[in-house]
Design a protein around this motif. Structure first.
Motif, PDB file in Angstrom:
ATOM      1  N   TYR A 126     -18.798  14.305   8.448  1.00  0.00           N
ATOM      2  CA  TYR A 126     -18.811  12.875   8.115  1.00  0.00           C
ATOM      3  C   TYR A 126     -19.966  12.154   8.816  1.00  0.00           C
ATOM      4  N   GLY A 156     -10.891  -1.169   6.757  1.00  0.00           N
ATOM      5  CA  GLY A 156     -10.434   0.226   6.764  1.00  0.00           C
ATOM      6  C   GLY A 156     -11.038   0.915   7.970  1.00  0.00           C
ATOM      7  N   ASP A 177      -6.898  -2.385   9.182  1.00  0.00           N
ATOM      8  CA  ASP A 177      -6.521  -1.107   8.574  1.00  0.00           C
ATOM      9  C   ASP A 177      -5.027  -1.136   8.237  1.00  0.00           C
ATOM     10  N   ASP A 199      -3.671  -4.831   4.687  1.00  0.00           N
ATOM     11  CA  ASP A 199      -4.519  -4.432   3.571  1.00  0.00           C
ATOM     12  C   ASP A 199      -5.852  -5.174   3.725  1.00  0.00           C
TER      13      ASP A 199
END
Ligand SMILES: C[S@@+](CC[C@H](N)C(=O)[O-])C[C@H]1O[C@@H](n2cnc3c(N)ncnc32)[C@H](O)[C@@H]1O
Length: 308
Positions: A126, A156, A177, A199
């Protein structure tokens, strides 16, 4: 991969049949596993984990109609859809593309949290945060402004990898998150001034107009089908000249698709149009992959948009 979600049926015998069935599934004896799961669901008709696993096995056996029936039962048994049965129904062509169930995302990442960084960074190579950092520096250089941001929001945020990459350039970081376990890990970094379990669209809605200089979303938009509500909120929350930087996975077709890995992929045209429709100006869009799958880079975009 994270440990598998298991929701007990409350019936010991049914739960034990499920465990045997999982052993058989892992050993490749799919037909015997399906038989045991059918028995488990007869004993406990509301056994969501058994219905879901039965759906997966029917899918593996190429029994589409039976798979659809089992996933529908899993959804009835657990309307929150913590297993993500509705996503399999989309892949099987039995449901329209829709938003990812929040309970599924939360359950997935709560289980993932302790091993997340090893799995993502070591196993999948990543590199989302480093790519975003480079793209943001380039966007600032292009307008001859310093790459320093008073207030930034990390959407997030996960365990905090993106905020850590930007830490020395940001005064006040807010992380948002859905997963409480990911937020726990993020707290340990000490990088965030504020952390919210929410959210990402909802979290942004609670922020005042023109209250952020930078918004990041590293490997997070892959869990959003329709980007427009989020981009509109970002446009409202950014100060004039503020930046949004994010990664997405992409594909050669049109619009949005759900990939086999249960992540959305957005076409470049769709991303550009969504940015424009939200009133933001594109400041950079490069074909760059944020991670690998089977040692192959997953096609992706690194996007920077500015509030004008
Ligand atoms: C693959 S991780 C990436 C985490 C982090 N940004 C990074 O770069 O390491 C995706 C994260 O997005 C979060 N997420 C997914 N959908 C979300 C949503 N609708 N609202 C808030 N967080 C969400 C997940 O809980 C997870 O922590």
């Amino acid at each position: 991969m994270p440990a598998r979600l298991f929701l007990s049926s409350g019936d010991l015998v049914a739960d034990r049949r499920f465990e045997f069935a999982r052993d058989l599934q892992l050993k490749g004896d799919l037909t015997a596993a399906a038989d045991l799961l059918s028995q488990a669901t007869e004993l406990a008709p509301g056994f969501a984990s058994a219905w879901f696993t039965l759906g997966e096995i029917r899918e593996q056996l190429g029994e589409r109609e039976a798979a659809i029936a089992a996933f529908l039962k899993a959804l009835i048994a657990d309307p929150e859809d913590r297993h993500g049965a509705s996503l399999h129904l989309v892949l099987l062509g039995a449901q329209e593309l829709s938003a990812m169930p929040q309970a599924y995302v939360r359950a997935l990442f709560d289980q993932y949290a302790p091993k997340f960084e090893t799995a993502l960074v070591d196993d999948l190579g990543y590199r989302g945060p480093a790519l975003l950092f480079k793209a943001v520096l380039a966007a600032r250089l292009a307008v001859r402004k310093p790459a320093f941001f008073k207030r930034a929001i990390d959407l997030g945020c996960g365990t905090g990898l993106a905020a850590t990459a930007f830490a020395s350039e940001v005064d006040h970081f807010i992380g948002i998150d859905l997963s409480p376990r990911m937020i726990e890990q993020a707290r340990l970094t000490g990088v965030y001034a504020e952390l919210e379990i929410a959210d990402m669209v909802q979290g942004l809605r609670d922020k005042p107009d023109a209250s952020a200089d930078l918004v990041l979303a590293a490997d997070a938009m892959v869990y959003l089908s329709d980007l427009t509500p989020l981009l509109r909120e970002v446009n409202r929350v950014l100060v004039s000249g503020g930046l949004l930087a994010f990664t997405v996975e992409t594909h050669d077709g049109e619009g949005i698709i759900l990939g086999e890995g249960l992540r959305y992929a957005h076409s470049p045209g769709h991303v550009r149009a969504s940015i424009r429709d939200a009133g933001l100006a594109l400041a950079g869009c490069e074909d760059l992959s944020a991670r690998n799958e089977d040692n192959t880079p997953v096609p992706g975009l690194v996007v920077v948009a500015a509030k004008t």
